[in-house]
Design a protein around this motif. Structure first.
Motif, PDB file in Angstrom:
ATOM      1  N   GLY A 167      59.307  62.446 129.514  1.00 56.06           N
ATOM      2  CA  GLY A 167      59.297  63.326 130.675  1.00 56.06           C
ATOM      3  C   GLY A 167      58.783  62.645 131.938  1.00 56.06           C
ATOM      4  N   PRO A 168      57.499  62.234 131.995  1.00 60.92           N
ATOM      5  CA  PRO A 168      56.468  62.397 130.973  1.00 60.92           C
ATOM      6  C   PRO A 168      55.935  63.832 130.894  1.00 60.92           C
ATOM      7  CG  PRO A 168      55.526  61.418 132.937  1.00 60.92           C
ATOM      8  CD  PRO A 168      57.006  61.564 133.205  1.00 60.92           C
ATOM      9  N   HIS A 169      55.360  64.139 129.757  1.00 63.38           N
ATOM     10  CA  HIS A 169      54.662  65.395 129.468  1.00 63.38           C
ATOM     11  C   HIS A 169      55.572  66.606 129.261  1.00 63.38           C
ATOM     12  CE1 HIS A 169      51.254  62.968 130.503  1.00 63.38           C
ATOM     13  NE2 HIS A 169      51.563  62.938 131.782  1.00 63.38           N
ATOM     14  N   THR A 170      56.723  66.646 129.950  1.00 64.56           N
ATOM     15  CA  THR A 170      57.547  67.859 129.905  1.00 64.56           C
ATOM     16  C   THR A 170      58.094  68.158 128.517  1.00 64.56           C
ATOM     17  OG1 THR A 170      59.438  66.545 130.644  1.00 64.56           O
ATOM     18  CG2 THR A 170      58.184  67.723 132.332  1.00 64.56           C
ATOM     19  N   ASN A 171      58.319  67.114 127.697  1.00 62.33           N
ATOM     20  CA  ASN A 171      58.862  67.355 126.365  1.00 62.33           C
ATOM     21  C   ASN A 171      57.866  68.092 125.485  1.00 62.33           C
ATOM     22  OD1 ASN A 171      59.875  65.789 123.409  1.00 62.33           O
ATOM     23  ND2 ASN A 171      61.329  66.848 124.720  1.00 62.33           N
ATOM     24  N   GLU A 172      56.591  67.714 125.572  1.00 67.92           N
ATOM     25  CA  GLU A 172      55.588  68.400 124.768  1.00 67.92           C
ATOM     26  C   GLU A 172      55.387  69.841 125.244  1.00 67.92           C
ATOM     27  OE1 GLU A 172      52.141  65.842 124.808  1.00 67.92           O
ATOM     28  OE2 GLU A 172      52.804  64.878 122.961  1.00 67.92           O
ATOM     29  N   ILE A 173      55.528  70.065 126.555  1.00 71.78           N
ATOM     30  CA  ILE A 173      55.435  71.430 127.094  1.00 71.78           C
ATOM     31  C   ILE A 173      56.588  72.265 126.547  1.00 71.78           C
ATOM     32  CG2 ILE A 173      55.617  72.821 129.191  1.00 71.78           C
ATOM     33  CD1 ILE A 173      54.217  70.482 130.668  1.00 71.78           C
ATOM     34  N   LEU A 174      57.792  71.659 126.505  1.00 75.42           N
ATOM     35  CA  LEU A 174      58.962  72.349 125.976  1.00 75.42           C
ATOM     36  C   LEU A 174      58.748  72.751 124.522  1.00 75.42           C
ATOM     37  CD1 LEU A 174      62.011  73.177 126.072  1.00 75.42           C
ATOM     38  CD2 LEU A 174      62.512  70.828 125.354  1.00 75.42           C
ATOM     39  N   ILE A 175      58.280  71.811 123.697  1.00 78.05           N
ATOM     40  CA  ILE A 175      58.048  72.100 122.279  1.00 78.05           C
ATOM     41  C   ILE A 175      57.002  73.204 122.136  1.00 78.05           C
ATOM     42  CG2 ILE A 175      57.376  71.149 120.042  1.00 78.05           C
ATOM     43  CD1 ILE A 175      59.978  70.037 121.202  1.00 78.05           C
ATOM     44  N   GLY A 176      55.982  73.171 122.974  1.00 79.94           N
ATOM     45  CA  GLY A 176      54.923  74.170 122.905  1.00 79.94           C
ATOM     46  C   GLY A 176      55.417  75.581 123.164  1.00 79.94           C
ATOM     47  N   LYS A 177      56.493  75.745 123.999  1.00 79.69           N
ATOM     48  CA  LYS A 177      57.023  77.072 124.301  1.00 79.69           C
ATOM     49  C   LYS A 177      57.680  77.710 123.072  1.00 79.69           C
ATOM     50  CE  LYS A 177      57.590  76.345 129.262  1.00 79.69           C
ATOM     51  NZ  LYS A 177      58.499  76.327 130.422  1.00 79.69           N
ATOM     52  N   MET A 178      57.953  76.894 122.026  1.00 78.45           N
ATOM     53  CA  MET A 178      58.515  77.469 120.793  1.00 78.45           C
ATOM     54  C   MET A 178      57.471  78.229 120.023  1.00 78.45           C
ATOM     55  SD  MET A 178      60.148  75.276 117.722  1.00 78.45           S
ATOM     56  CE  MET A 178      58.614  74.802 117.138  1.00 78.45           C
ATOM     57  N   GLY A 179      56.179  77.879 120.219  1.00 71.72           N
ATOM     58  CA  GLY A 179      55.094  78.575 119.549  1.00 71.72           C
ATOM     59  C   GLY A 179      54.827  78.098 118.143  1.00 71.72           C
TER      60      GLY A 179
ATOM     61  N   MET B 193      63.274  63.651 122.236  1.00 74.31           N
ATOM     62  CA  MET B 193      63.162  62.910 123.486  1.00 74.31           C
ATOM     63  C   MET B 193      64.306  63.211 124.450  1.00 74.31           C
ATOM     64  SD  MET B 193      62.958  58.770 124.113  1.00 74.31           S
ATOM     65  CE  MET B 193      64.590  58.457 123.444  1.00 74.31           C
ATOM     66  N   GLY B 194      65.542  63.198 123.949  1.00 70.15           N
ATOM     67  CA  GLY B 194      66.705  63.377 124.809  1.00 70.15           C
ATOM     68  C   GLY B 194      66.788  64.728 125.482  1.00 70.15           C
ATOM     69  N   MET B 195      65.980  65.676 125.024  1.00 69.75           N
ATOM     70  CA  MET B 195      65.991  66.996 125.651  1.00 69.75           C
ATOM     71  C   MET B 195      65.381  66.962 127.051  1.00 69.75           C
ATOM     72  SD  MET B 195      64.730  69.354 122.471  1.00 69.75           S
ATOM     73  CE  MET B 195      65.579  69.342 120.877  1.00 69.75           C
ATOM     74  N   SER B 196      64.436  66.035 127.251  1.00 63.92           N
ATOM     75  CA  SER B 196      63.679  66.025 128.502  1.00 63.92           C
ATOM     76  C   SER B 196      63.757  64.729 129.286  1.00 63.92           C
ATOM     77  CB  SER B 196      62.195  66.305 128.203  1.00 63.92           C
ATOM     78  OG  SER B 196      62.033  67.481 127.463  1.00 63.92           O
TER      79      SER B 196
ATOM     80  N   LYS C 292      67.823  68.560 129.909  1.00 67.56           N
ATOM     81  CA  LYS C 292      68.803  69.591 129.571  1.00 67.56           C
ATOM     82  C   LYS C 292      68.229  70.980 129.852  1.00 67.56           C
ATOM     83  CE  LYS C 292      71.414  66.306 128.109  1.00 67.56           C
ATOM     84  NZ  LYS C 292      70.509  65.171 128.377  1.00 67.56           N
ATOM     85  N   PRO C 293      69.080  72.005 129.982  1.00 70.63           N
ATOM     86  CA  PRO C 293      68.605  73.366 130.269  1.00 70.63           C
ATOM     87  C   PRO C 293      67.573  73.829 129.241  1.00 70.63           C
ATOM     88  CG  PRO C 293      70.967  73.238 130.548  1.00 70.63           C
ATOM     89  CD  PRO C 293      70.553  71.933 129.939  1.00 70.63           C
ATOM     90  N   GLU C 294      66.442  74.285 129.720  1.00 68.45           N
ATOM     91  CA  GLU C 294      65.337  74.656 128.835  1.00 68.45           C
ATOM     92  C   GLU C 294      65.729  75.736 127.833  1.00 68.45           C
ATOM     93  OE1 GLU C 294      61.550  77.034 129.967  1.00 68.45           O
ATOM     94  OE2 GLU C 294      61.035  74.916 130.259  1.00 68.45           O
ATOM     95  N   GLU C 295      66.469  76.723 128.273  1.00 74.11           N
ATOM     96  CA  GLU C 295      66.856  77.819 127.384  1.00 74.11           C
ATOM     97  C   GLU C 295      67.690  77.306 126.208  1.00 74.11           C
ATOM     98  OE1 GLU C 295      69.449  81.990 127.550  1.00 74.11           O
ATOM     99  OE2 GLU C 295      68.810  81.014 129.407  1.00 74.11           O
ATOM    100  N   ASP C 296      68.597  76.358 126.499  1.00 71.50           N
ATOM    101  CA  ASP C 296      69.439  75.793 125.442  1.00 71.50           C
ATOM    102  C   ASP C 296      68.618  74.974 124.461  1.00 71.50           C
ATOM    103  OD1 ASP C 296      71.559  76.944 126.727  1.00 71.50           O
ATOM    104  OD2 ASP C 296      72.274  75.082 127.653  1.00 71.50           O
ATOM    105  N   MET C 297      67.641  74.234 124.974  1.00 75.63           N
ATOM    106  CA  MET C 297      66.836  73.377 124.109  1.00 75.63           C
ATOM    107  C   MET C 297      65.904  74.201 123.214  1.00 75.63           C
ATOM    108  SD  MET C 297      68.063  70.462 124.714  1.00 75.63           S
ATOM    109  CE  MET C 297      69.573  71.437 124.889  1.00 75.63           C
ATOM    110  N   ILE C 298      65.357  75.273 123.755  1.00 78.05           N
ATOM    111  CA  ILE C 298      64.513  76.156 122.938  1.00 78.05           C
ATOM    112  C   ILE C 298      65.347  76.784 121.827  1.00 78.05           C
ATOM    113  CG2 ILE C 298      63.193  78.312 122.955  1.00 78.05           C
ATOM    114  CD1 ILE C 298      62.153  77.524 125.712  1.00 78.05           C
TER     115      ILE C 298
END
Length: 278
Positions: free
Chosen positions: A62-74, A25-28, A35-41
């Motif tokens: 976020g709303p929604h942005t945290n799940e998008i962030l997790i999804g970028k990990m694949g 949660m705290g990432m987004s 926090k910076p997306e590159e650092d969180m990934i």
């Protein structure tokens, strides 16, 4: 690092996860600016490579942005392909809601706030989960960070950090709660670990059916949290810790009144008769 991550099974269905997850949660959201997306990934990859198999997110972050962030990990695609996403969990649900849901389909895990300074779930929720064979996911096991950093955390909160609203973080309560933090810190020093590790170790020692999900945005803090798995506590030390941090020594509720109205003690799912056709 991976050697420190043990496995546990949540629920009667046997969902195997690492004994400690990562709260995202705290990432987004919530704890100040995203926090910076590159650092969180990079942090997410580090967690996965360390053996963590549980990443806690929600569409409300976020709303929604945290799940998008997790999804970028694949990793979610990989989990789907492996057939591992097929379990049902609940969060902040009352005991009766848990029973009703479990009767329809086995519930694998219930997420609830559980830490040294938030223990009301022990009254009813945890016994219900254990009776039904449901795993327990403990969120905010470090008391929203207070059991990690103490009063200096309150001083550093940004204006858009929603912990500003919590009673335990208000000036009139911080002085009392500071004493609680100092007592735990003294015991941690004797154990040769950090205050955060001692607080997390207490949660780990609650049982094999418990998986805490401390959140962080820094790799060094993640590594420290994983280190809590190597901290061993005797029954006597558990009792001592619980005497240092009790409902009598902690001042203030865990949420504001408005937020408490949406927690397990104050909400209930509507009766079946209210929506099911006769």
């Amino acid at each position: 690092m991976a050697t420190l991550v043990r496995r546990i099974k949540l629920g009667s269905q046997g969902l195997e996860v690492s004994a400690q997850g990562l709260g995202c949660m705290g990432m987004s959201a919530a704890y100040g600016p995203a926090k910076p997306e590159e650092d969180m990934i990079a942090l997410i990859h580090h967690a996965v490579n360390s053996g963590v198999t549980l990443l806690d997110t929600s569409d409300i972050y976020g709303p929604h942005t945290n799940e998008i962030l997790i999804g970028k990990m694949g990793e979610l695609k990989k989990l789907v392909e492996e057939g591992k996403i097929k379990y049902i969990g609940l969060s902040e649900a009352s005991a009766s809601t848990i029973r009703r849901a479990h009767a329809v389909h086995p519930i694998t895990a219930v997420q609830l706030e559980w830490s040294l300074w938030t223990r009301d779930a022990e009254e009813e929720l945890i016994p219900t989960c254990r009776e039904l064979g449901i795993g327990i996911v403990a969120y905010s096991p470090l008391g929203r960070g207070f059991l990690s950093s103490g009063p200096k955390l309150v001083e550093s909160l940004s204006k858009d950090d929603y912990r500003q609203q919590f009673p335990r973080f208000q000036a009139e309560n911080v002085e009392q709660n500071k004493l609680v933090f100092e007592r735990v810190s003294e015991m941690a020093a004797k154990k040769g670990c950090t205050t955060a590790q001692l607080a997390l170790a207490w949660v780990h020692h609650q049982g094999e059916d418990v998986c805490p999900i401390p959140g962080t945005t820094k790799i060094e803090n993640f590594n420290q949290n994983i280190g809590a798995l190597s901290v061993k506590l005797t029954p006597e030390e558990m009792t001592e810790l619980e005497s240092l941090v009790s409902s009598d020594t902690v001042k203030g509720d865990r949420y504001s009144n408005a937020a408490l109205a949406m927690t397990w003690k104050n909400i209930e799912t509507p009766p079946l008769s209210s929506w099911r056709p006769e």
